[in-house]
Scaffold this motif. Sequence first.
Motif, mmCIF file in Angstrom:
data_model
loop_
_atom_site.group_PDB
_atom_site.id
_atom_site.type_symbol
_atom_site.label_atom_id
_atom_site.label_comp_id
_atom_site.label_asym_id
_atom_site.label_seq_id
_atom_site.Cartn_x
_atom_site.Cartn_y
_atom_site.Cartn_z
ATOM 1 N N SER B 183 0.838 -1.205 0.000
ATOM 2 C CA SER B 183 0.000 0.000 0.000
ATOM 3 C C SER B 183 0.871 1.252 0.000
ATOM 4 C CB SER B 183 -0.952 -0.005 1.201
ATOM 5 O OG SER B 183 -1.894 -1.061 1.037
ATOM 6 N N ALA B 184 2.023 1.171 0.653
ATOM 7 C CA ALA B 184 2.985 2.283 0.586
ATOM 8 C C ALA B 184 3.530 2.411 -0.837
ATOM 9 C CB ALA B 184 4.115 2.073 1.590
ATOM 10 N N VAL B 185 3.756 1.261 -1.507
ATOM 11 C CA VAL B 185 4.203 1.296 -2.910
ATOM 12 C C VAL B 185 3.124 1.968 -3.771
ATOM 13 C CG1 VAL B 185 4.713 -0.137 -4.946
ATOM 14 C CG2 VAL B 185 5.767 -0.699 -2.737
ATOM 15 N N ASP B 186 1.862 1.645 -3.504
ATOM 16 C CA ASP B 186 0.755 2.286 -4.243
ATOM 17 C C ASP B 186 0.812 3.805 -4.124
ATOM 18 O OD1 ASP B 186 -0.332 -0.085 -5.148
ATOM 19 O OD2 ASP B 186 -1.770 -0.262 -3.495
ATOM 20 N N ARG B 187 0.996 4.279 -2.891
ATOM 21 C CA ARG B 187 1.045 5.736 -2.688
ATOM 22 C C ARG B 187 2.264 6.337 -3.376
ATOM 23 N NH1 ARG B 187 -0.127 4.000 2.383
ATOM 24 N NH2 ARG B 187 1.856 4.715 3.230
ATOM 25 N N TRP B 188 3.355 5.580 -3.349
ATOM 26 C CA TRP B 188 4.582 6.038 -4.014
ATOM 27 C C TRP B 188 4.338 6.166 -5.534
ATOM 28 C CZ3 TRP B 188 9.329 2.375 -4.874
ATOM 29 C CH2 TRP B 188 10.383 3.094 -5.455
ATOM 30 N N LEU B 189 3.715 5.136 -6.118
ATOM 31 C CA LEU B 189 3.423 5.157 -7.555
ATOM 32 C C LEU B 189 2.472 6.306 -7.891
ATOM 33 C CD1 LEU B 189 3.036 1.344 -8.361
ATOM 34 C CD2 LEU B 189 4.829 2.886 -9.168
ATOM 35 N N ALA B 190 1.476 6.544 -7.024
ATOM 36 C CA ALA B 190 0.520 7.625 -7.263
ATOM 37 C C ALA B 190 1.240 8.967 -7.265
ATOM 38 C CB ALA B 190 -0.573 7.596 -6.199
ATOM 39 N N SER B 191 2.207 9.143 -6.336
ATOM 40 C CA SER B 191 2.915 10.423 -6.283
ATOM 41 C C SER B 191 3.859 10.570 -7.469
ATOM 42 C CB SER B 191 3.679 10.577 -4.962
ATOM 43 O OG SER B 191 4.775 9.682 -4.931
ATOM 44 N N LYS B 192 4.400 9.447 -7.960
ATOM 45 C CA LYS B 192 5.223 9.489 -9.183
ATOM 46 C C LYS B 192 4.366 9.941 -10.366
ATOM 47 C CE LYS B 192 8.727 5.807 -8.671
ATOM 48 N NZ LYS B 192 9.801 5.747 -9.681
ATOM 49 N N ASP B 193 3.145 9.389 -10.452
ATOM 50 C CA ASP B 193 2.244 9.757 -11.543
ATOM 51 C C ASP B 193 1.951 11.250 -11.519
ATOM 52 O OD1 ASP B 193 2.175 7.241 -12.495
ATOM 53 O OD2 ASP B 193 0.197 6.709 -11.706
ATOM 54 N N GLU B 194 1.748 11.775 -10.299
ATOM 55 C CA GLU B 194 1.438 13.200 -10.178
ATOM 56 C C GLU B 194 2.594 14.060 -10.637
ATOM 57 O OE1 GLU B 194 -0.394 14.693 -6.731
ATOM 58 O OE2 GLU B 194 -2.201 13.541 -7.178
ATOM 59 N N GLU B 195 3.809 13.626 -10.243
ATOM 60 C CA GLU B 195 4.999 14.350 -10.675
ATOM 61 C C GLU B 195 5.094 14.395 -12.195
ATOM 62 O OE1 GLU B 195 8.523 12.635 -8.949
ATOM 63 O OE2 GLU B 195 7.682 12.876 -6.940
ATOM 64 N N GLY B 196 4.691 13.269 -12.811
ATOM 65 C CA GLY B 196 4.805 13.154 -14.260
ATOM 66 C C GLY B 196 3.810 14.033 -15.014
ATOM 67 N N ARG B 197 2.770 14.512 -14.309
ATOM 68 C CA ARG B 197 1.753 15.311 -14.997
ATOM 69 C C ARG B 197 2.227 16.737 -15.287
ATOM 70 N NH1 ARG B 197 -3.064 13.627 -11.283
ATOM 71 N NH2 ARG B 197 -3.158 11.462 -11.925
ATOM 72 N N PRO B 198 1.742 17.346 -16.383
ATOM 73 C CA PRO B 198 2.176 18.693 -16.725
ATOM 74 C C PRO B 198 1.628 19.746 -15.738
ATOM 75 C CG PRO B 198 0.497 17.936 -18.285
ATOM 76 C CD PRO B 198 0.772 16.798 -17.338
#
Lengths: 198, 198
Positions: B183-198
Amino acid sequence: MIRYPTRKTPYRRPKQHTANRGMALEKLINESNRHYREHNRAVIHKKPTPVQIVNVDYPRRSKAKITEAYYRRPSTTDYNGVYRGRYVDFDVKETHERNAYPLKNVHAHQIEHLRAVSEHGGLAFLLVRLAHLDEVLLLPYEVLSGYLERAARGGRKSITFKELRASCLPVAEGIAPRLDYLSAVDRWLASKDEEGRP
Amino acid sequence: MIRYPTRKTPYRRPKQHTANRGMALEKLINESNRHYREHNRAVIHKKPTPVQIVNVDYPRRSKAKITEAYYRRPSTTDYNGVYRGRYVDFDVKETHERNAYPLKNVHAHQIEHLRAVSEHGGLAFLLVRLAHLDEVLLLPYEVLSGYLERAARGGRKSITFKELRASCLPVAEGIAPRLDYLSAVDRWLASKDEEGRP
């Protein structure tokens, strides 16, 4: 290096020689993996052989010495790692048969593991070497499972070499890497992409 | 189970106790991984402890007995597998320090391995347990490498707990799974996705 202190009769090879048969092949794969790592193409390692440790001595001024241990049956395949962001998981198999690859050479726990990996989006496969033909083939789990289903339905318990060649990806042998199985993975991924297209 | 045939003085714990310190934590992780596998959430295993086998006996009518072997230093981390199609690779660390996590606890070969995994698109991280606080944190390799660079530039050789909390993802402890690090990995991936957004 091996001593047989209690044995009076000549040494006979233990029964599970299918495990040793793969040794030369294993070495080729290990060298290929080192090549891939050094050329920054993938990070793939062989897992250590699982050992049940029963007794350890700590002699003075030297490192811990394991004095009693037994081989355990691996619960997974021998190789895994990361390639192009994908999880890669495989085992190597060698056969000295001349016409067909016997499905009994793939253990139930390995099939179960490959199935789970495949379900989770990993690249699960076997590298099968036909020793007499000096030929190596990449057998994707999805293809293997088709043959397993045929056997479960009462069909033949092996995959003929003709079938293998028609449904697997050939692996080129060379100098560096020794066995370029990642190029076979590339072709596999390309054909998956094509299937996915409308 | 451990005998000390040559030792007259009382047994003293071998020096590398940092390895044992992680034992309880390791058990929690192993149980969590079993839970994840049984619930079909991920396929993640601990790698076997690498052992250099020197001598094997084949007693009559029984299985091969390893009579001399030594622990080898692992060349990778202890855990890897597949989660949501991604390659996951991590090691577990425990510290009994009260203020900061010492960077010397992460070995050079592990850093090198995590760097390579991260470069190839895998999810590379450490699970760090602050023993006195009973707190587990997921420390992504990208974050760790920032602290390593600071140390290389002459900065502090540890990460303060305050810094850890600000830059890591907390891991919830529970019953099933014991440590819900995915679940921590999930949150990490979600924050990576956000970083990737313009």
